[in-house]
Every structure is written in C-alpha cells, then in structure tokens.
Design a protein around this motif. Sequence first.
Motif, PDB file in Angstrom:
ATOM      1  N   THR A 291       0.815  -1.210   0.000  1.00 12.53           N
ATOM      2  CA  THR A 291       0.000   0.000   0.000  1.00 12.53           C
ATOM      3  C   THR A 291       0.853   1.266   0.000  1.00 12.53           C
ATOM      4  N   GLU A 292       2.143   1.118  -0.327  1.00 12.20           N
ATOM      5  CA  GLU A 292       3.020   2.282  -0.238  1.00 12.20           C
ATOM      6  C   GLU A 292       2.658   3.351  -1.261  1.00 12.20           C
ATOM      7  N   LEU A 293       1.945   2.987  -2.327  1.00 12.78           N
ATOM      8  CA  LEU A 293       1.575   3.960  -3.342  1.00 12.78           C
ATOM      9  C   LEU A 293       0.187   4.545  -3.116  1.00 12.78           C
ATOM     10  N   PHE A 294      -0.476   4.137  -2.051  1.00 13.61           N
ATOM     11  CA  PHE A 294      -1.845   4.574  -1.881  1.00 13.61           C
ATOM     12  C   PHE A 294      -1.961   6.035  -1.486  1.00 13.61           C
ATOM     13  N   GLN A 295      -0.859   6.656  -1.058  1.00 14.27           N
ATOM     14  CA  GLN A 295      -0.848   8.086  -0.816  1.00 14.27           C
ATOM     15  C   GLN A 295      -0.128   8.744  -1.985  1.00 14.27           C
ATOM     16  N   ARG A 296      -0.861   9.524  -2.763  1.00 19.03           N
ATOM     17  CA  ARG A 296      -0.288  10.073  -3.984  1.00 19.03           C
ATOM     18  C   ARG A 296      -0.258  11.602  -3.921  1.00 19.03           C
ATOM     19  N   GLY A 297       0.387  12.198  -4.905  1.00 16.42           N
ATOM     20  CA  GLY A 297       0.563  13.645  -4.898  1.00 16.42           C
ATOM     21  C   GLY A 297      -0.636  14.413  -5.403  1.00 16.42           C
ATOM     22  N   VAL A 298      -1.826  14.072  -4.921  1.00 16.06           N
ATOM     23  CA  VAL A 298      -3.028  14.728  -5.436  1.00 16.06           C
ATOM     24  C   VAL A 298      -3.086  16.198  -5.058  1.00 16.06           C
ATOM     25  N   TYR A 299      -2.539  16.559  -3.912  1.00 15.43           N
ATOM     26  CA  TYR A 299      -2.599  17.963  -3.525  1.00 15.43           C
ATOM     27  C   TYR A 299      -1.823  18.833  -4.502  1.00 15.43           C
ATOM     28  N   GLY A 300      -0.724  18.312  -5.012  1.00 18.99           N
ATOM     29  CA  GLY A 300       0.029  19.052  -6.010  1.00 18.99           C
ATOM     30  C   GLY A 300      -0.761  19.261  -7.283  1.00 18.99           C
ATOM     31  N   VAL A 301      -1.484  18.236  -7.726  1.00 18.04           N
ATOM     32  CA  VAL A 301      -2.309  18.365  -8.926  1.00 18.04           C
ATOM     33  C   VAL A 301      -3.456  19.345  -8.680  1.00 18.04           C
ATOM     34  N   LEU A 302      -4.042  19.298  -7.505  1.00 10.93           N
ATOM     35  CA  LEU A 302      -5.108  20.250  -7.172  1.00 10.93           C
ATOM     36  C   LEU A 302      -4.573  21.681  -7.209  1.00 10.93           C
ATOM     37  N   ASP A 303      -3.364  21.885  -6.716  1.00  6.34           N
ATOM     38  CA  ASP A 303      -2.753  23.210  -6.772  1.00  6.34           C
ATOM     39  C   ASP A 303      -2.558  23.664  -8.220  1.00  6.34           C
ATOM     40  N   LEU A 304      -2.073  22.758  -9.066  1.00  9.59           N
ATOM     41  CA  LEU A 304      -1.869  23.097 -10.472  1.00  9.59           C
ATOM     42  C   LEU A 304      -3.186  23.489 -11.140  1.00  9.59           C
ATOM     43  N   MET A 305      -4.252  22.783 -10.821  1.00  9.36           N
ATOM     44  CA  MET A 305      -5.539  23.088 -11.430  1.00  9.36           C
ATOM     45  C   MET A 305      -6.053  24.452 -10.994  1.00  9.36           C
ATOM     46  N   GLU A 306      -5.883  24.803  -9.720  1.00  7.10           N
ATOM     47  CA  GLU A 306      -6.304  26.122  -9.242  1.00  7.10           C
ATOM     48  C   GLU A 306      -5.536  27.213  -9.981  1.00  7.10           C
ATOM     49  N   ASP A 307      -4.218  27.039 -10.093  1.00 10.66           N
ATOM     50  CA  ASP A 307      -3.402  28.005 -10.840  1.00 10.66           C
ATOM     51  C   ASP A 307      -3.895  28.124 -12.281  1.00 10.66           C
ATOM     52  N   GLU A 308      -4.135  26.979 -12.871  1.00 10.84           N
ATOM     53  CA  GLU A 308      -4.476  26.961 -14.289  1.00 10.84           C
ATOM     54  C   GLU A 308      -5.814  27.634 -14.577  1.00 10.84           C
ATOM     55  N   SER A 309      -6.763  27.501 -13.666  1.00 11.83           N
ATOM     56  CA  SER A 309      -8.064  28.133 -13.899  1.00 11.83           C
ATOM     57  C   SER A 309      -7.915  29.646 -14.068  1.00 11.83           C
ATOM     58  N   TRP A 310      -7.043  30.248 -13.266  1.00 13.68           N
ATOM     59  CA  TRP A 310      -6.776  31.681 -13.403  1.00 13.68           C
ATOM     60  C   TRP A 310      -6.030  31.977 -14.686  1.00 13.68           C
ATOM     61  N   GLU A 311      -5.129  31.098 -15.073  1.00 10.81           N
ATOM     62  CA  GLU A 311      -4.385  31.301 -16.313  1.00 10.81           C
ATOM     63  C   GLU A 311      -5.322  31.314 -17.519  1.00 10.81           C
ATOM     64  N   TRP A 312      -6.323  30.446 -17.515  1.00 15.36           N
ATOM     65  CA  TRP A 312      -7.292  30.426 -18.608  1.00 15.36           C
ATOM     66  C   TRP A 312      -8.014  31.770 -18.721  1.00 15.36           C
ATOM     67  N   ILE A 313      -8.517  32.276 -17.618  1.00 12.73           N
ATOM     68  CA  ILE A 313      -9.265  33.536 -17.643  1.00 12.73           C
ATOM     69  C   ILE A 313      -8.368  34.670 -18.125  1.00 12.73           C
ATOM     70  N   SER A 314      -7.174  34.760 -17.558  1.00 14.15           N
ATOM     71  CA  SER A 314      -6.269  35.848 -17.910  1.00 14.15           C
ATOM     72  C   SER A 314      -5.839  35.775 -19.375  1.00 14.15           C
ATOM     73  N   ALA A 315      -5.479  34.582 -19.828  1.00 18.25           N
ATOM     74  CA  ALA A 315      -5.002  34.438 -21.202  1.00 18.25           C
ATOM     75  C   ALA A 315      -6.096  34.723 -22.214  1.00 18.25           C
ATOM     76  N   VAL A 316      -7.332  34.328 -21.914  1.00 18.47           N
ATOM     77  CA  VAL A 316      -8.441  34.617 -22.828  1.00 18.47           C
ATOM     78  C   VAL A 316      -8.700  36.118 -22.868  1.00 18.47           C
ATOM     79  N   GLN A 317      -8.733  36.755 -21.716  1.00 17.78           N
ATOM     80  CA  GLN A 317      -8.977  38.195 -21.681  1.00 17.78           C
ATOM     81  C   GLN A 317      -7.905  38.964 -22.445  1.00 17.78           C
ATOM     82  N   ASP A 318      -6.653  38.512 -22.347  1.00 17.43           N
ATOM     83  CA  ASP A 318      -5.544  39.186 -23.023  1.00 17.43           C
ATOM     84  C   ASP A 318      -5.368  38.724 -24.465  1.00 17.43           C
TER      85      ASP A 318
END
Length: 463
Positions: free
Chosen positions: A278-305
Amino acid sequence: MTLPALSQRQFHVFSHLGYHYILGVDTMTAALIGAETACLLEDVENGRRGGTDAFWQDDFARLNLGFKTDEFEKSSGEHRVAISHAVLFLTQRCNFRCTYCYGAGGGYGHPGEMRPDVAVRAVDWFIEQSGSLKKLSLQFFGGEPLLQLAELREITLYAKEKAGRQGKEISFSITTNGSLLDDGAISFLKEMAFRVTVSFDGPQDVQDAQRPFLSGKGSFARVAENVKKLLAVMPESRCRPTLTNGGDARRIRDSLREAGFRNIGVGLVSPSLFVNGTELFQRGVYGVLDLMEDESWEWISAVQDRDAAHLRILRDSGILQEAIAHIHHGQKKSRHCLAGSEMVAISCSGDIFPCHRFAGQESYRMGNVNSGGFRREGCPVLAERYGDGCKKCFARNFCAGGCKHDNLGMTGSALEPAADMCRVERRKLELAAWVCCNLESVDFEYLLDESILPPKPCPTDFP
C-alpha cells in the motif's frame, strides 16, 4: 411549465470565490446562480429537501440543465468497432529502475524482446482489424523501446509501407525515458514524424531519486542533455512527469518549462498489479489540485488578453482543457478511454491486451496475433457496470468511472475508483465550470478560431 421533480443526481451546486454555480450532470452545462437558489438546491442535492418545489423551476428551464433519463448506466454494451490505435511492446526490458513503475521494471511479468516475425504479424493484424478506417496510430512502448532501435526502424518502415498499400495513413508515437535519444535516434524519429513523449520528472534531485539507471546512478544529466537535442529539432515533443506523494507539482512543471517543454502532462503514480503493498496509496493529489487552481486563473487571464501563445501551452500541457471543452459543447463520456475498444496493446509475445497498463495480466488477455484469436466479450475493462459511488457522482459523465487499471490497483475493483482520484476529477470539473461561466460567447468563438478548443464533435462519434 412544470418540470419533473428534481433529483440530487441531476445537478451539482458548488461555491467558488464567493459565487455560486450549478452543473447539470446529464447535460454537462454550467451556470452562475444566486445565493438563495444555491442554498435550496444544496438542500435537494444533500437529501434535506424534496425536489418538487416550484420555486426554482423557471431557473432550471432557463439554464437548460435538463431532466433527461440518466444514460450513464444504460450503455449499449456494443464494442464491435474497428481498432485505430495499437501499442507495440518491442521490448519488455528497461535500462531504468523507476521507483513507481507499474510494469514491474518494464518487464510486465514476462521480460523479453519481440521477435521480428511477431512484430510483422502484429502490424498485419492491426491493419486487418482497422477495417475501413483510413487513419491509424501505432505507438511504441516498453520497457524502453529505444533499446530496440534497429527493430523500431524496420517495423516502422514496414508499417508505413503496408498501410500505404492498403490506402491507409499511419502515424507513429513513442514513449521513452530519454536516455537513448542520441542524434541517430532523433533523426529517425523526426524523419518519420513521430510524436515523442519523454518520461522525465524535472529537477535533478527528483529525477535522480525517482528514475535512476539500473545501476542506481542518477539519470538527470544524460536525459537533460538529450532533451536539449530533441527539442532543438522536435520542439513539440511532450513531457510526462510523474508526481509522487509529497512532490512539488509547481516546481516540477516550472523546471520542465524552463527545459523547453511546451507540452507537459503531469501524471499521478498508479499502483502496479504485479506487487502487493500500500506504499503507493498516498499520492501527490494535492500538487495536482494546486496546479488546477493556478491553471483556472491562467485560462481567464489568457483569454482576456487574447494571449494565443499561452493558451496553446494550456491546451497542450494543461489539465482543464478537456473538461472546459466538454462543458462548452455539452459533451458526455460513456467510457473513460478507448482501451479494449478502438485501442489495444500487443506484448512482445504477441498477446493482446486492452491497453499497455494491463500487459502481462492474464485475466485481461484478449487474444494473440499469432493465433489470430481476438475476443472482446467478457473483458472486464469493457464491463458496462459502475460502482455505487460512480452512480451517485456528479462527475460521472466526465470521468466515466475512471481508469480501470488504476481502480483495480487502488481499490481491488476495476469498477470502483480511488477516493483521491475522484477528488481530482470532481475538482477538475468544478474549476472548468467556473472558467466557462466567466467567459462570454465571443471568448469561446476566439478559442475555437484559434483551435484552443476542439470543434463540437459529431453526435455519432465514439465518446
């Protein structure tokens, strides 16, 4: 107009940055709603209130969220479609010993090389199974496929010639660890217009720790040098880093962008079916969640610009693009991927599996190219059943039950996704809905004109 009683399975309400949004589960549509409506609907979604109240019926009609019968559990079960994509294992050996390899060191339980006659038969079988399709895709996987560079050259040229004689066009792709990307290999890959994916985990400390050579020596220096040569002549090459528990996703992404990659697809560790633990059962999901939050803002900003260059980066290496496209087009998925249907993998012995991840798993073997037998019936990957959690999940028409291999390794059932992956998929859909609700019609026209989003698919296309 009086609409049928609402069900918590037909919609999902969420809040983001002080505003409230609703996602139509069956229609894959999203809209901004008021606080009072959101409060009432949250009561319905959570089973605290019945769905017959007429208070918000007009809002639902306006939003076109729909009250259709849930089609998630009612797939036809028909998978007799032509195969358009095959994954070929020229070798099931590797010169790396990655800490998280789901293929048991690249051997998939049966290390070895594919004989030339088996490779030829595999290509012949693939073309036969493609039926009337005119465009095919052949991917080389491993193991490390560049360990068999001479064989790779021969079978690529054979496949191109054989497909051409059949009036078909075949494209090629390869997934490599990058250690063997010398000038000769790169020249051939470019000549044959390969789509190249390099498995590379970014910063030196991460790469050396997670992806060492068989000797234990770090691989960063060799791969980084080869990546520079590759990107100099094939700048569209893709990078696929794997995020482990505790990994810094932003640091990894930024280091790969600095290395020159524009197309970066961050993946999470997936457990191996060849080992217990079960050593792999804890994964880096928090990092992916952080990337998605960042990316949502990038989409809005890039479209506006109207920043087309950055939007192409988000299209090629982002996490949210697919979900944004599905919501904009109101597009549902009935299956998570094409494994076992339009796609198969062929091991070095000629055995056929639903995809590369299941190679070596006897219970998922679908036939063998040498014997000519091929059977989809009874393959668990194609089972038209879903776990109880999926039936109640608002992301079911986007995630479609998740990767069967990941499910099996994480929960012991191909039908039950792991809780951490569910969290990622649900948040992905929420953030995509938020992006869509903050864009105007003219913005979507721009995204379509610039090919950032794909056109709306034909209703008869395979989901």
